[in-house]
Write a protein that holds these residues in place. Structure first.
Motif, PDB file in Angstrom:
ATOM      1  N   SER A  79       1.225  -1.027  -0.016  1.00  0.00           N
ATOM      2  CA  SER A  79       0.192   0.551   0.118  1.00  0.00           C
ATOM      3  C   SER A  79       1.224   1.628   0.019  1.00  0.00           C
ATOM      4  CB  SER A  79      -1.476  -0.255   1.414  1.00  0.00           C
ATOM      5  OG  SER A  79      -0.253   0.647   2.233  1.00  0.00           O
ATOM      6  N   VAL A  80       0.387   2.396  -0.260  1.00  0.00           N
ATOM      7  CA  VAL A  80       1.544   3.709  -0.447  1.00  0.00           C
ATOM      8  C   VAL A  80       0.680   4.859   0.123  1.00  0.00           C
ATOM      9  CG1 VAL A  80       1.426   5.760  -2.132  1.00  0.00           C
ATOM     10  CG2 VAL A  80       1.451   3.523  -2.922  1.00  0.00           C
ATOM     11  N   GLN A  81       1.260   5.294   1.229  1.00  0.00           N
ATOM     12  CA  GLN A  81       0.669   5.863   2.424  1.00  0.00           C
ATOM     13  C   GLN A  81       1.477   7.327   2.073  1.00  0.00           C
ATOM     14  OE1 GLN A  81       2.585   4.741   5.782  1.00  0.00           O
ATOM     15  NE2 GLN A  81       1.387   6.592   7.029  1.00  0.00           N
ATOM     16  N   ARG A  82       0.449   7.899   2.500  1.00  0.00           N
ATOM     17  CA  ARG A  82       0.628   9.398   1.661  1.00  0.00           C
ATOM     18  C   ARG A  82       1.282  10.513   2.828  1.00  0.00           C
ATOM     19  NH1 ARG A  82      -2.581  14.635  -1.214  1.00  0.00           N
ATOM     20  NH2 ARG A  82      -0.938  15.610  -1.457  1.00  0.00           N
ATOM     21  N   VAL A  83       1.895  10.695   2.674  1.00  0.00           N
ATOM     22  CA  VAL A  83       2.809  11.703   3.799  1.00  0.00           C
ATOM     23  C   VAL A  83       3.000  12.956   3.815  1.00  0.00           C
ATOM     24  CG1 VAL A  83       4.772  11.754   5.492  1.00  0.00           C
ATOM     25  CG2 VAL A  83       3.918   9.643   5.060  1.00  0.00           C
ATOM     26  N   VAL A  84       2.507  13.597   4.951  1.00  0.00           N
ATOM     27  CA  VAL A  84       3.061  15.386   4.625  1.00  0.00           C
ATOM     28  C   VAL A  84       3.262  16.200   4.941  1.00  0.00           C
ATOM     29  CG1 VAL A  84       0.982  17.173   4.018  1.00  0.00           C
ATOM     30  CG2 VAL A  84       0.358  15.307   3.114  1.00  0.00           C
ATOM     31  N   LEU A  85       4.320  16.337   5.185  1.00  0.00           N
ATOM     32  CA  LEU A  85       5.354  16.878   6.330  1.00  0.00           C
ATOM     33  C   LEU A  85       5.332  18.359   6.362  1.00  0.00           C
ATOM     34  CD1 LEU A  85       8.196  15.384   5.551  1.00  0.00           C
ATOM     35  CD2 LEU A  85       6.953  14.775   7.016  1.00  0.00           C
ATOM     36  N   GLU A  86       5.641  19.154   7.253  1.00  0.00           N
ATOM     37  CA  GLU A  86       5.324  20.555   6.856  1.00  0.00           C
ATOM     38  C   GLU A  86       6.124  21.377   6.859  1.00  0.00           C
ATOM     39  OE1 GLU A  86       4.054  22.701  10.654  1.00  0.00           O
ATOM     40  OE2 GLU A  86       2.690  20.606  11.377  1.00  0.00           O
ATOM     41  N   ALA A  87       6.128  22.417   5.947  1.00  0.00           N
ATOM     42  CA  ALA A  87       7.865  22.895   5.375  1.00  0.00           C
ATOM     43  C   ALA A  87       7.080  24.518   5.582  1.00  0.00           C
ATOM     44  CB  ALA A  87       7.383  23.171   3.846  1.00  0.00           C
ATOM     45  N   ASP A  88       8.328  25.083   5.439  1.00  0.00           N
ATOM     46  CA  ASP A  88       8.174  26.209   5.757  1.00  0.00           C
ATOM     47  C   ASP A  88       7.407  26.863   4.930  1.00  0.00           C
ATOM     48  OD1 ASP A  88       9.575  29.302   6.402  1.00  0.00           O
ATOM     49  OD2 ASP A  88      11.739  28.464   6.552  1.00  0.00           O
ATOM     50  N   PRO A  89       6.827  28.259   5.230  1.00  0.00           N
ATOM     51  CA  PRO A  89       6.651  28.936   4.307  1.00  0.00           C
ATOM     52  C   PRO A  89       6.721  29.863   3.447  1.00  0.00           C
ATOM     53  CG  PRO A  89       5.069  29.180   5.995  1.00  0.00           C
ATOM     54  CD  PRO A  89       6.593  28.458   6.683  1.00  0.00           C
ATOM     55  N   LYS A  90       7.948  30.161   4.182  1.00  0.00           N
ATOM     56  CA  LYS A  90       9.169  31.381   2.923  1.00  0.00           C
ATOM     57  C   LYS A  90       9.990  29.918   1.334  1.00  0.00           C
ATOM     58  CE  LYS A  90      10.378  34.063   7.168  1.00  0.00           C
ATOM     59  NZ  LYS A  90      11.610  34.515   7.475  1.00  0.00           N
ATOM     60  N   VAL A  91       9.608  28.991   2.310  1.00  0.00           N
ATOM     61  CA  VAL A  91       9.884  28.123   0.772  1.00  0.00           C
ATOM     62  C   VAL A  91       9.450  27.722  -0.215  1.00  0.00           C
ATOM     63  CG1 VAL A  91      11.442  25.975   0.476  1.00  0.00           C
ATOM     64  CG2 VAL A  91      11.980  26.475   1.901  1.00  0.00           C
ATOM     65  N   ILE A  92       8.250  27.511   0.243  1.00  0.00           N
ATOM     66  CA  ILE A  92       6.810  27.464   0.121  1.00  0.00           C
ATOM     67  C   ILE A  92       7.058  28.555  -1.303  1.00  0.00           C
ATOM     68  CG2 ILE A  92       4.384  26.821  -0.058  1.00  0.00           C
ATOM     69  CD1 ILE A  92       5.729  24.481   0.862  1.00  0.00           C
ATOM     70  N   ARG A  93       6.651  29.728  -0.861  1.00  0.00           N
ATOM     71  CA  ARG A  93       5.911  31.027  -1.634  1.00  0.00           C
ATOM     72  C   ARG A  93       7.423  31.119  -2.601  1.00  0.00           C
ATOM     73  NH1 ARG A  93       4.975  33.232   3.859  1.00  0.00           N
ATOM     74  NH2 ARG A  93       6.431  33.545   4.119  1.00  0.00           N
ATOM     75  N   GLU A  94       8.664  30.739  -1.957  1.00  0.00           N
ATOM     76  CA  GLU A  94      10.356  31.036  -2.906  1.00  0.00           C
ATOM     77  C   GLU A  94       9.884  30.188  -3.909  1.00  0.00           C
ATOM     78  OE1 GLU A  94      12.974  32.872  -4.716  1.00  0.00           O
ATOM     79  OE2 GLU A  94      12.139  33.430  -2.542  1.00  0.00           O
TER      80      GLU A  94
END
Length: 134
Positions: free
Chosen positions: A54-69
Motif C-alpha cells: 500500500s502507498v501511504q501519503r505523508v504530508v510534512l510541514e514545510a517552511d512557508p517562506k520556502v513554499i512562497r519562494e
C-alpha cells in the motif's frame, strides 16, 4: 429458500479452451462443478484482499517562506516560457534561454534533494514510508 434457488444472476466471462480445460480439471479433482469451483475460489478470503504494497501519503510541514519562494520560481519559469513562445527568438537566443532554464532546473534539483534529506531525517521508515529520488 435453498442456497441454489436463491442464485438467479449470471456472470459471463470469455476464456480460452485451455483455460476452461484447466479449470474443469481442477473442479473434477475437487469433486465439484466448475461453477462451484469458481465461486469457492472467488469467495476465498485470501483472494478477496490480495497482499499488495500500500502507498501511504505523508504530508510534512514545510517552511512557508520556502513554499512562497518555490511558487515564485514556478511563476517566473511560466512567464519565461510564455515570453519565449511569443517572441519568436533567434536560435542563439533560444540557446541562451535554455541555458538559463537548465540552471534553474539544477537549482530546483538541489532544493528537492535537500527537502528529501530533511524528510528522511524524520525517519518514517518504521511506518512503511519510503522516500525516493526521481
Amino acid at each position: 429458500m435453498s442456497e441454489r434457488s436463491a442464485r438467479n444472476k449470471y456472470v459471463k466471462i470469455r476464456t480460452t479452451s485451455d483455460e476452461r480445460d484447466v479449470w474443469q480439471a481442477l473442479a473434477d479433482e475437487e469433486g465439484v462443478s466448475l461453477a462451484d469451483l469458481i465461486r469457492k475460489r472467488l469467495n476465498d478470503s485470501a483472494l478477496k484482499s490480495p497482499k499488495s504494497k500500500s502507498v501511504q501519503r505523508v504530508v510534512l510541514e514545510a517552511d512557508p517562506k520556502v513554499i512562497r519562494e518555490l511558487s515564485r520560481i514556478g511563476s517566473n519559469m511560466n512567464q519565461i516560457a510564455r515570453a519565449v513562445n511569443a517572441a519568436g527568438l533567434q536560435p542563439e537566443d533560444v540557446i541562451t534561454v535554455l541555458g538559463f532554464l537548465s540552471d534553474v532546473a539544477a537549482d530546483l534539483t538541489v532544493i528537492r534533494e535537500e527537502v528529501l534529506t530533511q524528510a528522511q531525517a524524520h525517519d518514517l521508515s518504521s511506518q512503511g514510508v519510503d522516500f525516493v529520488s526521481r
